[in-house]
Write a protein that holds these residues in place. Structure first.
Motif, PDB file in Angstrom:
ATOM      1  N   ARG A 162      -2.726   5.158   7.495  1.00  0.00           N
ATOM      2  CA  ARG A 162      -3.870   5.311   7.397  1.00  0.00           C
ATOM      3  C   ARG A 162      -3.714   6.546   5.884  1.00  0.00           C
ATOM      4  O   ARG A 162      -4.781   6.618   5.546  1.00  0.00           O
ATOM      5  CB  ARG A 162      -3.589   6.141   8.789  1.00  0.00           C
ATOM      6  CG  ARG A 162      -4.419   5.102   9.719  1.00  0.00           C
ATOM      7  CD  ARG A 162      -5.264   6.185  10.840  1.00  0.00           C
ATOM      8  NE  ARG A 162      -3.757   6.664  11.566  1.00  0.00           N
ATOM      9  CZ  ARG A 162      -3.639   5.763  12.375  1.00  0.00           C
ATOM     10  NH1 ARG A 162      -4.356   4.188  12.447  1.00  0.00           N
ATOM     11  NH2 ARG A 162      -2.633   6.245  13.111  1.00  0.00           N
ATOM     12  N   GLU A 163      -2.931   6.520   5.582  1.00  0.00           N
ATOM     13  CA  GLU A 163      -2.912   8.082   4.698  1.00  0.00           C
ATOM     14  C   GLU A 163      -2.144   7.426   3.453  1.00  0.00           C
ATOM     15  O   GLU A 163      -2.868   7.763   2.263  1.00  0.00           O
ATOM     16  CB  GLU A 163      -1.402   9.379   4.472  1.00  0.00           C
ATOM     17  CG  GLU A 163      -1.258  10.032   3.713  1.00  0.00           C
ATOM     18  CD  GLU A 163      -2.523  11.242   3.408  1.00  0.00           C
ATOM     19  OE1 GLU A 163      -2.811  11.958   2.409  1.00  0.00           O
ATOM     20  OE2 GLU A 163      -3.328  11.365   4.620  1.00  0.00           O
ATOM     21  N   ASN A 164      -1.558   6.452   3.257  1.00  0.00           N
ATOM     22  CA  ASN A 164      -1.552   5.465   1.860  1.00  0.00           C
ATOM     23  C   ASN A 164      -3.339   4.489   2.134  1.00  0.00           C
ATOM     24  O   ASN A 164      -3.469   4.516   0.391  1.00  0.00           O
ATOM     25  CB  ASN A 164      -0.965   4.005   2.073  1.00  0.00           C
ATOM     26  CG  ASN A 164       0.524   4.641   1.864  1.00  0.00           C
ATOM     27  OD1 ASN A 164       1.062   5.726   1.619  1.00  0.00           O
ATOM     28  ND2 ASN A 164       1.306   3.997   3.088  1.00  0.00           N
ATOM     29  N   HIS A 200       8.983   6.107   0.935  1.00  0.00           N
ATOM     30  CA  HIS A 200       8.534   6.845   0.936  1.00  0.00           C
ATOM     31  C   HIS A 200       8.011   8.015   1.937  1.00  0.00           C
ATOM     32  O   HIS A 200       6.263   8.215   1.646  1.00  0.00           O
ATOM     33  CB  HIS A 200       7.219   6.074   0.514  1.00  0.00           C
ATOM     34  CG  HIS A 200       7.755   4.969  -1.256  1.00  0.00           C
ATOM     35  ND1 HIS A 200       7.719   6.401  -1.969  1.00  0.00           N
ATOM     36  CD2 HIS A 200       7.948   4.143  -1.692  1.00  0.00           C
ATOM     37  CE1 HIS A 200       8.322   5.404  -3.335  1.00  0.00           C
ATOM     38  NE2 HIS A 200       8.379   3.629  -2.833  1.00  0.00           N
ATOM     39  N   GLY A 201       7.652   7.610   3.743  1.00  0.00           N
ATOM     40  CA  GLY A 201       7.493   8.189   4.477  1.00  0.00           C
ATOM     41  C   GLY A 201       7.884   9.333   4.672  1.00  0.00           C
ATOM     42  O   GLY A 201       6.266   9.904   5.196  1.00  0.00           O
ATOM     43  N   PRO A 239       1.102  -1.574  -0.283  1.00  0.00           N
ATOM     44  CA  PRO A 239      -0.249  -0.204   0.180  1.00  0.00           C
ATOM     45  C   PRO A 239       1.146   1.310  -0.156  1.00  0.00           C
ATOM     46  O   PRO A 239       0.426   2.036  -0.415  1.00  0.00           O
ATOM     47  CB  PRO A 239      -0.542   0.131   1.534  1.00  0.00           C
ATOM     48  CG  PRO A 239      -0.611  -1.366   1.857  1.00  0.00           C
ATOM     49  CD  PRO A 239       0.406  -2.090   1.311  1.00  0.00           C
ATOM     50  N   GLY A 240       2.390   1.320   0.660  1.00  0.00           N
ATOM     51  CA  GLY A 240       3.441   2.319   0.332  1.00  0.00           C
ATOM     52  C   GLY A 240       3.614   2.674  -0.480  1.00  0.00           C
ATOM     53  O   GLY A 240       4.034   3.732  -0.847  1.00  0.00           O
ATOM     54  N   LEU A 241       3.276   1.903  -1.629  1.00  0.00           N
ATOM     55  CA  LEU A 241       3.606   2.695  -3.231  1.00  0.00           C
ATOM     56  C   LEU A 241       2.504   3.394  -4.180  1.00  0.00           C
ATOM     57  O   LEU A 241       1.860   2.995  -4.481  1.00  0.00           O
ATOM     58  CB  LEU A 241       4.020   1.468  -4.070  1.00  0.00           C
ATOM     59  CG  LEU A 241       5.162   0.296  -3.442  1.00  0.00           C
ATOM     60  CD1 LEU A 241       5.588  -0.991  -4.635  1.00  0.00           C
ATOM     61  CD2 LEU A 241       6.365   1.084  -2.989  1.00  0.00           C
ATOM     62  N   PRO A 242       3.015   4.622  -4.894  1.00  0.00           N
ATOM     63  CA  PRO A 242       2.664   5.144  -5.714  1.00  0.00           C
ATOM     64  C   PRO A 242       1.681   4.047  -6.889  1.00  0.00           C
ATOM     65  O   PRO A 242       0.291   4.413  -7.073  1.00  0.00           O
ATOM     66  CB  PRO A 242       2.920   5.811  -5.915  1.00  0.00           C
ATOM     67  CG  PRO A 242       4.570   6.327  -5.059  1.00  0.00           C
ATOM     68  CD  PRO A 242       4.405   4.883  -4.742  1.00  0.00           C
ATOM     69  N   LEU A 261      -6.406  -1.828  11.050  1.00  0.00           N
ATOM     70  CA  LEU A 261      -6.112  -2.377   9.505  1.00  0.00           C
ATOM     71  C   LEU A 261      -5.682  -0.492   8.334  1.00  0.00           C
ATOM     72  O   LEU A 261      -6.314  -0.665   7.381  1.00  0.00           O
ATOM     73  CB  LEU A 261      -7.786  -2.410   8.948  1.00  0.00           C
ATOM     74  CG  LEU A 261      -7.951  -3.877   9.680  1.00  0.00           C
ATOM     75  CD1 LEU A 261      -9.854  -3.977   9.306  1.00  0.00           C
ATOM     76  CD2 LEU A 261      -7.530  -5.105   9.345  1.00  0.00           C
ATOM     77  N   TYR A 262      -5.683   0.275   9.395  1.00  0.00           N
ATOM     78  CA  TYR A 262      -5.669   1.523   9.494  1.00  0.00           C
ATOM     79  C   TYR A 262      -6.225   2.425   8.296  1.00  0.00           C
ATOM     80  O   TYR A 262      -6.577   3.063   7.162  1.00  0.00           O
ATOM     81  CB  TYR A 262      -3.902   1.222   8.346  1.00  0.00           C
ATOM     82  CG  TYR A 262      -3.025   1.319   9.170  1.00  0.00           C
ATOM     83  CD1 TYR A 262      -2.617   1.281  10.855  1.00  0.00           C
ATOM     84  CD2 TYR A 262      -2.887  -0.159   9.593  1.00  0.00           C
ATOM     85  CE1 TYR A 262      -1.944   0.902  10.923  1.00  0.00           C
ATOM     86  CE2 TYR A 262      -1.273  -0.580   9.814  1.00  0.00           C
ATOM     87  CZ  TYR A 262      -1.251  -0.592  11.385  1.00  0.00           C
ATOM     88  OH  TYR A 262      -0.119  -1.001  11.874  1.00  0.00           O
ATOM     89  N   ALA A 263      -7.740   1.921   8.584  1.00  0.00           N
ATOM     90  CA  ALA A 263      -8.594   2.577   7.867  1.00  0.00           C
ATOM     91  C   ALA A 263      -9.797   3.565   8.664  1.00  0.00           C
ATOM     92  O   ALA A 263     -10.196   3.321   9.155  1.00  0.00           O
ATOM     93  CB  ALA A 263      -9.961   1.045   7.094  1.00  0.00           C
ATOM     94  N   ASP A 264      -9.285   4.786   7.731  1.00  0.00           N
ATOM     95  CA  ASP A 264      -9.971   6.068   8.523  1.00  0.00           C
ATOM     96  C   ASP A 264     -11.576   5.658   8.316  1.00  0.00           C
ATOM     97  O   ASP A 264     -11.561   7.298   7.215  1.00  0.00           O
ATOM     98  CB  ASP A 264      -9.213   7.181   8.780  1.00  0.00           C
ATOM     99  CG  ASP A 264      -9.398   8.368   9.522  1.00  0.00           C
ATOM    100  OD1 ASP A 264     -10.276   8.159  10.002  1.00  0.00           O
ATOM    101  OD2 ASP A 264      -8.686   9.666   9.610  1.00  0.00           O
TER     102      ASP A 264
END
Length: 493
Positions: free
Chosen positions: A229-231, A215-216, A165-168, A282-285
């Motif tokens: 979460r931002e990803n 990518h942080g 999920p961290g990759l554009p 789950l990092y889902a806001d």
């Protein structure tokens, strides 16, 4: 004899009217049809095309009989396809071999859309954004599967492979897949479930540390949770933008895990003690997505019984009722839990589901339900079908409108007439279905009277049954956004 039959029909109609009084005119009544690992359909991989079609029709017929108006059809369970895709291979759960097309050829998604629309039901295309290979150690992936052609985009965690999920590139790829389905198929919505970052595995860290370094950005080095979460925020917004750029009227819905956050870690959370939550694990806001109009409806999976100590259905339903930011909220109901041998006594009787549905109707912002899953009804667990038909879903209802989407209002149907026992009217361009209302001859025409809805049909006609000739009728047209037109002229019989 005819007089006796007519009187009997009138008595039956009056009893049905009495039973319908508490039902809302608009209510989501949806069922998930899961294809991953052949949970619901097809019953096993490799069935003939004829058998697949028959099974799917049986599912849809049962749901229509139960009063459902929507199907959530899983079309992309693991970076594969239950439709003809130029980007991803045919699913192994369809033909038994990933990449192998049905023979003789047919397109299951196209078939499902057509069959749902014939029944005046919506089809929401259900996709999973990140899951790439299910049970990767045993899976035989097609050589052209993206995990083989672009392995650098993927991470292994537990038993499965996931997009990183961290990759554009991940966001761009998933958005492209969603856009392809929206552009080519007449689906009524796009739907994601609860799988974003995978559920955490004890003592096993998610292997995205290298991506965090690269990518942080402003989140590096000590805010990895916020970065994750931002990803997810970025992919949700991008997918919504993609959908709306192609079909502005199409909803994008999310069905998250039932608990956003526990109150002991956030005063805004619910009075629960869930072991994992959307926001923290789950990092889902989800609340941010609702607040910013990035999604058009939310369907929290509240798969627990009323009174459960750590996750009480009643407590959680009330929390979502207050925290849906005015968007349609449809509760995910755990029909699959019905089991006479369950360790939880509440699930020994299908009355548990009925009590939950009755509670939902008392909560202003909850506009219906989505049931997991389809085979709970084809197997009729603990007589759930009869309970729904006789106690909750006796009447026909319209699907709620999404207030994030500008309504499309169509003209009223014209030239309503009766010919050879059939009500007919002119087709309305772009109407997805029609609502036929029947009123007593001395009754005022009121479209807010739920019990006056005789039928919702996809065709510009309706065969009248014997005993219904002495009423007056009007017809309305329903648009893509589920807005209802004004009524046609009144037809007195």
């Amino acid at each position: 004899m005819k007089k006796i039959i007519a009187i009997s029909i009138l008595i039956l109609m009056s009893l049905v009217v009495f039973a319908k009084k508490k039902s809302p005119k608009r209510e989501m009544r949806a069922v998930w049809i899961a294809t991953v690992d052949n949970i619901d359909w097809p019953s096993k991989p490799g069935l003939s095309v004829e058998e697949q079609r028959k099974e799917l029709i049986a599912h849809l017929d049962q749901h229509k009989k139960n009063g459902m108006n929507t199907v959530i059809f899983q079309v992309r369970p693991a970076t594969d396809a239950f439709y003809k895709s130029a980007y991803e291979p045919w699913s192994q759960w369809l033909t038994g071999e990933q990449g192998k097309a049905p023979e003789p050829f047919y397109d299951p998604l196209q078939f499902a859309v057509e069959e749902c629309h014939k029944r005046a039901m919506e089809l929401h295309a259900w996709m999973n954004p990140y899951r790439a290979v299910f049970l990767y150690k045993d899976a035989k992936t097609d050589p052209n599967h993206i995990t083989n052609t672009r392995p650098e985009l993927f991470l292994t965690y537990g038993k499965h492979k996931y997009f990183n999920p961290g990759l554009p590139e991940t966001r761009d790829y998933v958005s492209k897949i969603v856009g392809d389905v929206v552009r080519r198929y007449d689906v009524d919505a796009i739907h994601f479930d609860d799988y974003f970052y995978p559920y955490k595995i004890k003592d096993e860290a998610f292997p995205d540390s290298e991506s965090f370094v690269k990518h942080g950005g402003e989140f590096y080095p000590d805010r990895i949770d916020d970065w994750r979460r931002e990803n997810v925020n970025l992919v949700i917004k991008q997918i919504n933008d993609t959908i709306k750029s192609i079909k502005p009227w199409m909803p994008f819905g999310i069905s998250p895990f039932g608990v956003w956050r526990n109150k002991n870690v956030d005063k805004s959370g619910s009075r629960t003690q869930a072991g994992q939550t959307n926001y923290d694990d789950l990092y889902a806001d989800v609340l941010l997505w609702l607040k910013n109009d990035w999604i058009d409806y939310v369907a929290p999976q509240i798969y627990w019984h009323i009174g459960k100590k750590v996750a009480n259905y009643k407590v959680i339903a009330k929390w979502w009722n207050k925290n849906s930011y005015g968007k349609p909220c449809y509760v995910g109901q755990g029909a699959y839990r019905l089991d006479s041998e369950s360790r939880v006594k509440a699930w020994h009787n299908s009355d548990e589901i009925i009590r939950q549905l009755e509670l939902n109707r008392k909560l202003k912002q909850i506009s219906g339900s989505m049931f997991f899953s389809s085979k709970s009804f084809t197997n009729n667990l603990l007589g759930i079908n009869e309970k729904l038909q006789s106690q909750i879903y006796q009447n026909t209802t319209l699907i709620p409108e999404c207030n994030t989407i500008a309504p499309i209002v169509l003209p009223a149907p014209a030239n309503l007439l009766l010919r050879n026992g059939k009500l007919e009217w002119e087709s309305v361009k772009d109407a997805k279905c029609y609502v036929v209302y029947a009123f007593d001859k001395n009754e005022r025409v009121r479209l807010d009277k739920v019990d006056s809805i005789l039928s919702i049909t996809a065709r510009p006609y309706l065969n009248l049954k014997y005993g219904l000739e002495n009423y007056k009728y009007v017809v309305t047209a329903i648009s893509r956004t589920n807005a209802e037109s004004e009524a046609s002229q009144v037809l007195n019989l």
